[in-house]
Scaffold this active site. Structure first.
Site, PDB file in Angstrom:
ATOM      1  CE  LYS A 290      -4.588   0.612   0.482  1.00  0.00           C
ATOM      2  NZ  LYS A 290      -5.568  -0.130  -0.334  1.00  0.00           N
TER       3      LYS A 290
ATOM      4  CB  THR B 197      -3.098  -3.445  -0.216  1.00  0.00           C
ATOM      5  OG1 THR B 197      -4.363  -3.188  -0.819  1.00  0.00           O
ATOM      6  CG2 THR B 197      -2.250  -4.302  -1.143  1.00  0.00           C
TER       7      THR B 197
ATOM      8  CB  VAL C 291      26.845  21.842  -9.694  1.00  0.00           C
ATOM      9  CG1 VAL C 291      25.849  21.074  -8.834  1.00  0.00           C
ATOM     10  CG2 VAL C 291      26.198  23.106 -10.252  1.00  0.00           C
TER      11      VAL C 291
ATOM     12  CG  HIS D 191      20.163  26.715 -16.310  1.00  0.00           C
ATOM     13  ND1 HIS D 191      21.488  26.675 -15.945  1.00  0.00           N
ATOM     14  CD2 HIS D 191      19.891  25.516 -16.893  1.00  0.00           C
ATOM     15  CE1 HIS D 191      22.000  25.505 -16.302  1.00  0.00           C
ATOM     16  NE2 HIS D 191      21.051  24.785 -16.867  1.00  0.00           N
TER      17      HIS D 191
END
EC number: 1.7.3.3
Length: 300
Positions: free
Chosen positions: A19, A64, A231, A260
């Site tokens: 689930k 579930t 980065v 950007h």
């Protein structure tokens, strides 16, 4: 009509069912002082038998809906001290309650509520939603095995207006990107780390340390910042400093999209725009990733 014959030409690589997105708000009341945890939990179980897949025999299936109810009941009786401990409680329940469950995978995501505070005084029961990084975890445990615990940060969006550049890269016949010594640097941090063990780990405090380290290495000192030549360098610096501060972390994965912001050309209107008005672009965007782990020698 479904066939009852097993196909001998194929085999299972992996199975699982469960689930997803079971939402819970847990309130801990200590007199008039209330604490909250709101979470969304996803649970996947793997069973020892595959008869539900092969023969359509559902006799081993834990519905579930039962999984959903179990999450609710465990929140009531166990509470949610941290999402990592809550995930381990869920794993332990299914493995101890059902002998045919061989693997449990739990993902928990916490809604970022923060207690209201004014002039250093905390409100006793009021909170504000502060999307400054979402705390999530993944815990997987197999029968007769220890839980493997990952924690993480996502949706932590940060920007600085200077102290970032990008120079010295390869240029070929398709390169149009100019070198730049000074630019905006914006990203949305995704960071995930694995713990060596779960004993004596303060998961909440560790998450705060990692988040503070991410912000520290991205921004630098408050009065002058810290230059980022790429980065990639910022990503690596975050990982190295985090592992030095938190010995319980075994490895760390980070993903940093390069969001950007481009200077808007106003020359046709007779104006010079000196990086004052910029255009945010959602896509395309660069994406930088990296995973580091401790060397064996550093753990000895």
């Amino acid at each position: 009509m479904a066939t009852t014959k097993k196909n001998e030409d194929v085999e299972f690589v992996r199975t699982g069912y469960g689930k997803d997105m079971v939402k819970v708000l847990h309130i801990q009341r200590d007199g008039k002082y209330h604490s909250i945890k709101e979470v969304a939990t996803s649970v996947q179980l793997t069973l020892s038998s595959k008869q539900d897949y092969v023969y359509g025999d559902n006799s081993d299936i834990i519905p579930t809906d039962t999984i959903k109810n179990t999450v609710h009941v465990l929140a009531k009786f166990k509470g949610i001290k941290s999402i990592e401990v809550f995930a381990m409680n869920i794993c332990e329940h299914f493995l101890s309650s059902f002998n045919h469950v061989v693997r449990v995978h739990v993902y928990v995501e916490e809604v970022p509520w923060k207690r209201l505070e004014k002039n250093g005084v905390q409100h006793v029961h009021a909170f504000i939603h502060t999307p400054t990084g979402t705390h999530f975890c993944e815990v997987e445990q197999r029968r007769s095995g220890l839980p493997v615990i990952h924690s993480g940060i996502k949706d932590l969006k940060v920007l600085k207006t200077t102290q970032s550049g990008f120079e010295g890269f390869i240029k070929d016949q398709f390169t149009t990107l100019p070198e730049v010594k000074d630019r905006c640097f914006a990203t949305q941090v995704y960071c995930k780390w694995r713990y060596q063990h779960s004993q004596d780990v303060d998961f909440e405090a560790t998450w705060d340390i990692v988040r503070d380290t991410v912000l520290e290495k991205f921004a630098g000192p408050y009065d002058k910042g810290e230059y980022s030549p790429s980065v990639q360098k910022t990503l690596y610096d975050i990982q190295v400093l985090t592992l030095s501060r938190v010995p319980q972390i075994e490895d760390m994965e980070i993903s940093l999209p390069n969001i950007h912001y481009f200077n808007i050309d106003m020359s046709k209107m007779g104006l010079i725009n000196k990086e004052e008005v910029l255009l945010p672009l959602d896509n395309p965007y660069g994406k930088i990733t990296g995973t580091v782990k401790r060397k064996l020698s550093s753990r000895l």
